[in-house]
Motif scaffolding. Structure first.
Motif, mmCIF file in Angstrom:
data_model
loop_
_atom_site.group_PDB
_atom_site.id
_atom_site.type_symbol
_atom_site.label_atom_id
_atom_site.label_comp_id
_atom_site.label_asym_id
_atom_site.label_seq_id
_atom_site.Cartn_x
_atom_site.Cartn_y
_atom_site.Cartn_z
ATOM 1 N N GLU A 37 47.967 35.184 52.124
ATOM 2 C CA GLU A 37 47.964 36.329 53.037
ATOM 3 C C GLU A 37 46.738 36.323 53.944
ATOM 4 O O GLU A 37 46.834 36.596 55.148
ATOM 5 C CB GLU A 37 47.999 37.642 52.237
ATOM 6 C CG GLU A 37 49.305 37.908 51.525
ATOM 7 C CD GLU A 37 49.241 39.200 50.729
ATOM 8 O OE1 GLU A 37 48.227 39.932 50.860
ATOM 9 O OE2 GLU A 37 50.191 39.482 49.980
ATOM 10 N N LEU A 38 45.556 36.019 53.358
ATOM 11 C CA LEU A 38 44.303 36.117 54.098
ATOM 12 C C LEU A 38 43.931 34.840 54.833
ATOM 13 O O LEU A 38 43.077 34.867 55.738
ATOM 14 C CB LEU A 38 43.160 36.491 53.133
ATOM 15 C CG LEU A 38 43.321 37.813 52.369
ATOM 16 C CD1 LEU A 38 42.204 37.964 51.341
ATOM 17 C CD2 LEU A 38 43.330 38.999 53.321
ATOM 18 N N GLY A 39 44.531 33.734 54.426
ATOM 19 C CA GLY A 39 44.150 32.460 55.027
ATOM 20 C C GLY A 39 42.770 32.016 54.595
ATOM 21 O O GLY A 39 42.085 31.283 55.320
ATOM 22 N N LEU A 40 42.341 32.430 53.406
ATOM 23 C CA LEU A 40 41.019 32.094 52.879
ATOM 24 C C LEU A 40 41.170 31.450 51.512
ATOM 25 O O LEU A 40 42.157 31.669 50.803
ATOM 26 C CB LEU A 40 40.153 33.364 52.748
ATOM 27 C CG LEU A 40 39.912 34.184 54.020
ATOM 28 C CD1 LEU A 40 39.168 35.475 53.671
ATOM 29 C CD2 LEU A 40 39.117 33.381 55.039
ATOM 30 N N SER A 41 40.178 30.654 51.134
ATOM 31 C CA SER A 41 40.191 30.048 49.803
ATOM 32 C C SER A 41 39.584 31.012 48.798
ATOM 33 O O SER A 41 38.750 31.851 49.136
ATOM 34 C CB SER A 41 39.414 28.728 49.816
ATOM 35 O OG SER A 41 38.056 28.956 50.199
ATOM 36 N N TYR A 42 40.002 30.873 47.546
ATOM 37 C CA TYR A 42 39.540 31.765 46.474
ATOM 38 C C TYR A 42 38.473 31.062 45.645
ATOM 39 O O TYR A 42 38.592 29.870 45.346
ATOM 40 C CB TYR A 42 40.716 32.145 45.580
ATOM 41 C CG TYR A 42 40.310 32.835 44.298
ATOM 42 C CD1 TYR A 42 39.841 34.148 44.298
ATOM 43 C CD2 TYR A 42 40.383 32.154 43.079
ATOM 44 C CE1 TYR A 42 39.470 34.770 43.121
ATOM 45 C CE2 TYR A 42 40.018 32.778 41.887
ATOM 46 C CZ TYR A 42 39.559 34.087 41.915
ATOM 47 O OH TYR A 42 39.184 34.706 40.747
ATOM 48 N N PHE A 43 37.396 31.791 45.328
ATOM 49 C CA PHE A 43 36.421 31.267 44.373
ATOM 50 C C PHE A 43 36.213 32.300 43.276
ATOM 51 O O PHE A 43 36.259 33.507 43.521
ATOM 52 C CB PHE A 43 35.099 30.914 45.061
ATOM 53 C CG PHE A 43 34.250 32.112 45.429
ATOM 54 C CD1 PHE A 43 33.273 32.593 44.570
ATOM 55 C CD2 PHE A 43 34.441 32.762 46.645
ATOM 56 C CE1 PHE A 43 32.493 33.685 44.906
ATOM 57 C CE2 PHE A 43 33.665 33.855 46.991
ATOM 58 C CZ PHE A 43 32.688 34.321 46.125
ATOM 59 N N GLU A 44 36.017 31.836 42.070
ATOM 60 C CA GLU A 44 35.863 32.719 40.916
ATOM 61 C C GLU A 44 34.393 33.060 40.724
ATOM 62 O O GLU A 44 33.534 32.175 40.625
ATOM 63 C CB GLU A 44 36.408 32.038 39.662
ATOM 64 C CG GLU A 44 36.358 32.928 38.431
ATOM 65 C CD GLU A 44 36.952 32.252 37.212
ATOM 66 O OE1 GLU A 44 36.823 32.800 36.101
ATOM 67 O OE2 GLU A 44 37.549 31.160 37.379
ATOM 68 N N ALA A 45 34.100 34.352 40.677
ATOM 69 C CA ALA A 45 32.727 34.813 40.472
ATOM 70 C C ALA A 45 32.375 34.701 38.990
ATOM 71 O O ALA A 45 33.129 35.142 38.123
ATOM 72 C CB ALA A 45 32.588 36.255 40.943
ATOM 73 N N LYS A 46 31.175 34.124 38.724
ATOM 74 C CA LYS A 46 30.729 33.940 37.347
ATOM 75 C C LYS A 46 29.389 34.631 37.150
ATOM 76 O O LYS A 46 28.662 34.884 38.115
ATOM 77 C CB LYS A 46 30.610 32.447 37.032
ATOM 78 C CG LYS A 46 31.929 31.705 37.149
ATOM 79 C CD LYS A 46 31.760 30.216 36.853
ATOM 80 C CE LYS A 46 33.089 29.488 36.969
ATOM 81 N NZ LYS A 46 32.945 28.034 36.709
ATOM 82 N N GLU A 89 36.042 32.495 52.498
ATOM 83 C CA GLU A 89 36.529 32.590 51.130
ATOM 84 C C GLU A 89 36.481 34.031 50.647
ATOM 85 O O GLU A 89 35.897 34.903 51.291
ATOM 86 C CB GLU A 89 35.694 31.693 50.209
ATOM 87 C CG GLU A 89 34.214 32.013 50.241
ATOM 88 C CD GLU A 89 33.376 31.004 49.467
ATOM 89 O OE1 GLU A 89 33.943 30.012 48.976
ATOM 90 O OE2 GLU A 89 32.160 31.221 49.346
ATOM 91 N N PHE A 90 37.094 34.280 49.508
ATOM 92 C CA PHE A 90 37.094 35.620 48.920
ATOM 93 C C PHE A 90 37.071 35.483 47.400
ATOM 94 O O PHE A 90 37.346 34.402 46.846
ATOM 95 C CB PHE A 90 38.328 36.415 49.366
ATOM 96 C CG PHE A 90 39.610 35.988 48.690
ATOM 97 C CD1 PHE A 90 40.097 36.666 47.580
ATOM 98 C CD2 PHE A 90 40.332 34.878 49.161
ATOM 99 C CE1 PHE A 90 41.272 36.265 46.963
ATOM 100 C CE2 PHE A 90 41.502 34.475 48.555
ATOM 101 C CZ PHE A 90 41.974 35.180 47.443
ATOM 102 N N THR A 91 36.739 36.593 46.751
ATOM 103 C CA THR A 91 36.761 36.619 45.293
ATOM 104 C C THR A 91 37.308 37.958 44.821
ATOM 105 O O THR A 91 37.424 38.916 45.600
ATOM 106 C CB THR A 91 35.356 36.379 44.702
ATOM 107 O OG1 THR A 91 35.465 36.183 43.289
ATOM 108 C CG2 THR A 91 34.447 37.580 44.968
ATOM 109 N N LEU A 92 37.651 38.008 43.548
ATOM 110 C CA LEU A 92 38.153 39.224 42.913
ATOM 111 C C LEU A 92 37.221 39.601 41.776
ATOM 112 O O LEU A 92 36.907 38.759 40.927
ATOM 113 C CB LEU A 92 39.571 39.011 42.363
ATOM 114 C CG LEU A 92 40.673 38.728 43.386
ATOM 115 C CD1 LEU A 92 41.965 38.316 42.687
ATOM 116 C CD2 LEU A 92 40.923 39.966 44.239
ATOM 117 N N VAL A 93 36.774 40.852 41.765
ATOM 118 C CA VAL A 93 35.896 41.332 40.697
ATOM 119 C C VAL A 93 36.393 42.708 40.259
ATOM 120 O O VAL A 93 37.037 43.421 41.037
ATOM 121 C CB VAL A 93 34.425 41.435 41.167
ATOM 122 C CG1 VAL A 93 33.858 40.063 41.459
ATOM 123 C CG2 VAL A 93 34.310 42.317 42.397
#
Length: 655
Positions: A577-586, A614-618
């Protein structure tokens, strides 16, 4: 005679010998009294007639009592709502809720209408009211409202009469509700008159004048009440377990000894009152004092009103449960009292509704694991986030005692001359971190905004009085009135969908818990027991559990695997949807980006933090609600994220 020859004889109106003058003065004084401009001799000023409509209310109150007795009865509930601060958002939510599904006869959403047209735009009304100091909310419920096919004409005539009484045009919207046994209309009026000034309505008009006007109109439509109708109504009231007009009359009839005797001048009324007194005697609310004299319980009205409310609650529960196809016996209906019930309620949300549509108090009906259905007053609507039907929740009573953070503040201030700030805290407790001390400052800020009474110096030092804990307890008690319980949404997924859901569910949490919630083999407890058995079979088929010697053994990291599956699935969809890659926040990562929105996962809400590529989910925090669309930053830690709003490190902390 020439004009200049005219010589008037000047004199004082009302002077001795002038009968016409005396009559004129008497007429003026009577008019002033009727308009509420001057209290009668010996009467104290109460302010009840200050504002528009005082004269109309006084005139209506002085009319023939017999005619009033014959008029159709109309219940009018009223509230003046201040729109400062968050109350404006509450007013918008209230308007939306009045238009919810299922309030028309056909079960459709309610339709706003106004003086001239149907289908009024609620947003336009809200926009016009932006900046208003207050608004008026009324509920108009004719006792014979069921006789009306459409309440709109009645409401429009009533509002036109109200405009005449108040001497100003009104900006109003209304919506009719037919979802209860008593059809009624909600009317919202802007707090501005036709000149743009604050609209002030006399208290007497709000409390009685509008009701009298509504009763007039209904009586014109349906005709005055006949003797037969009045007698039938009174016969019905004799056995009702709620506060009735007979009870009100009996209370007025008490003598100096607080005793009452049935009216012997009217045979029918005597019979009705005698029958009602016998009913009250069986309920323990009246006792015979000899020679046909009765003593009424001092708590008669309060007790009967509570019983009436409980009766209405039971009807509401039965209606909502039946509409969802849930069969429960009346013995399993529980009215939850947050002041007395210390145990939490865990279960499925059957319905959410307005317990008091004027005060905007909401209720939840929760089908509990204990096999019982609970009616729970959750307080102000904006205090609890949306709880869709079928979601799983835990409801706990709000603790009104001071918290540990309050006691820490009080102890540190007592040792430092009544002063508290972060530096003082860190000197007093070297093991504390700056972030930990800042949580105490935020607690003080929250109390100061809501209740006042706390003083902060320009350098950030707080003055803490010796009775600080008493003030905190009072603050918490006030909060409990508006928010008597805490509602934790354990899962937004209905139980049936959790059985084969490819992600971590509430059922999985219960299966892996060392102390699972107590299940009764009845009601919702039975449903959960059956769902758990089916979920075990699904987990076995997925290779996440296996049978071993007549027991089920689950993967050690079961919840993490399922949670990661859902997170990856949602992240993949958002990436497209966003056209961005996802990275996982640690843990240890520093996050910087724009807070775009929230997404709902089975385990709760997550925040979407977007950077340029990029984007992340928290995990979501309620405090983030006010900062969607803003730049945020924070460091991921195992216990959470301390957010800052804005690009600078000095930005507002919202953790």
């Amino acid at each position: 005679m020439q004009d200049e020859d005219f010589r008037p004889k000047l004199g004082k109106i009302g002077s001795r010998g002038s009968k016409a003058g005396k009559r004129f003065v008497g007429q003026v004084r009577a008019a002033i009294n009727r308009a509420g401009g001057r209290p009668k001799r010996g009467a104290s000023f109460t302010g009840s007639r200050v504002g528009r409509g005082g004269a109309a209310a006084a005139l209506l109150k002085s009319r023939d009592r017999y005619a009033a007795f014959r008029r159709r009865r109309v219940i009018v509930k009223a509230r003046v709502v201040k729109l400062a601060g968050k109350a404006a958002d509450g007013a918008r939510a209230h308007l939306r809720y009045l238009q919810r599904d299922g309030v028309t006869r056909e079960g459709e959403p309610g339709e706003l209408y106004g003086a001239e047209s149907d289908g009024v735009d609620g947003k336009a009304f809200v926009d016009r009211a932006d900046g208003d100091r207050h608004q008026f909310r009324f509920i108009v419920a004719p006792e014979d409202g069921i006789e009306y096919d459409d309440l709109k004409p009645l409401t429009r005539r009533l509002m036109a009469q109200m405009e005449e009484d108040l001497g100003t045009k009104l900006d109003w919207v209304a919506v009719d509700h037919f979802n209860t046994g008593h059809p009624h209309t909600h009317v919202i009026i802007r707090g501005k008159d036709d000149r743009g000034e604050n609209l002030v309505i006399a208290r007497e008009y709000i409390s009685s004048g509008l009701r009298e006007r509504a009763a007039e109109l209904v009586s014109l439509d349906l005709g005055p009440r006949t003797d037969r109708e009045i007698e039938q109504r009174l016969r019905q009231e004799m056995e009702q377990e709620c506060f009735t007009s007979i009870d009100r009359q009996l209370l007025r009839m008490r003598d100096d000894d607080k005793l009452v005797s049935p009216d012997s001048r009217n045979a029918f009324r005597q019979t009705v009152q005698q029958g009602r007194l016998r009913k009250l005697e069986r309920m323990g609310l009246a006792e015979e004092a000899g020679s046909d004299r009765w003593r009424l319980n001092d708590q008669l009205e309060a007790t009967l009103r509570r019983l009436g409310e409980r009766g209405d609650i039971i009807k509401t529960m039965h209606r909502e449960l039946t509409s969802k196809g849930i069969a429960r016996s009346a013995a399993d209906y529980i009215v939850y009292d947050a002041g007395q019930n210390a145990e939490p309620v865990v279960g499925r949300v059957v319905a959410r509704g307005l317990a008091d549509e004027i005060q905007d108090r909401h209720y939840l009906i929760v089908d509990g694991l204990d096999g019982k259905s609970h009616y729970i007053d959750i307080g102000k609507g904006e205090a609890t986030e949306p709880t869709p039907d079928g979601s799983i929740v835990r409801v706990t009573p709000r603790n009104t005692e001071p918290r540990r953070v309050d006691r820490t503040i009080a102890d540190i201030a007592a040792a430092n001359g009544g002063r508290y700030n972060v530096d003082i805290h860190l000197r007093q407790d070297p093991s504390a971190t700056e972030r930990f001390a800042e949580t105490h400052v935020r607690r003080l800020e929250a109390i100061r905004r809501a209740a006042g009474g706390l003083e902060r110096q320009p350098d950030g030092t707080w003055t803490i009085d010796p009775d600080h804990l008493d003030r905190v307890a009072e603050y918490e008690r006030d909060r409990a009135k508006a928010e008597p319980v805490l509602v934790d949404k354990l899962s937004s997924l209905p139980l049936e969908k959790q059985v084969s859901f490819d992600g971590a569910t509430w059922i999985d949490q219960e299966l892996g818990s060392d102390a699972p919630e107590t299940l009764r083999k009845s009601g919702f407890g039975r449903d959960v027991h059956e769902a758990q058995a089916r979920r075990r079979q699904w987990l076995i088929a997925q290779g996440l559990a296996h049978e071993e010697q007549d027991r089920i053994v689950y993967r050690a990291n079961l919840i993490s695997i399922l949670r990661q599956r859902e997170l990856n699935r949602v992240a993949g969809r958002l990436s497209s949807e966003l056209g961005l890659s996802y990275f996982e926040a640690k843990p240890g990562d520093r996050l910087e980006g724009t807070l775009r929105r929230s997404v709902e996962l089975s385990g709760g809400k997550y925040a979407v933090i977007e950077k340029s590529r990029e984007f992340t989910l928290v995990p979501w925090r309620p405090v983030l609600d006010r900062h969607v669309g803003k730049e945020v930053s924070g460091v991921v830690q195992r216990e959470g994220i301390s957010w800052r709003v804005g690009r600078q490190r000095s930005g507002l902390s919202v953790s």
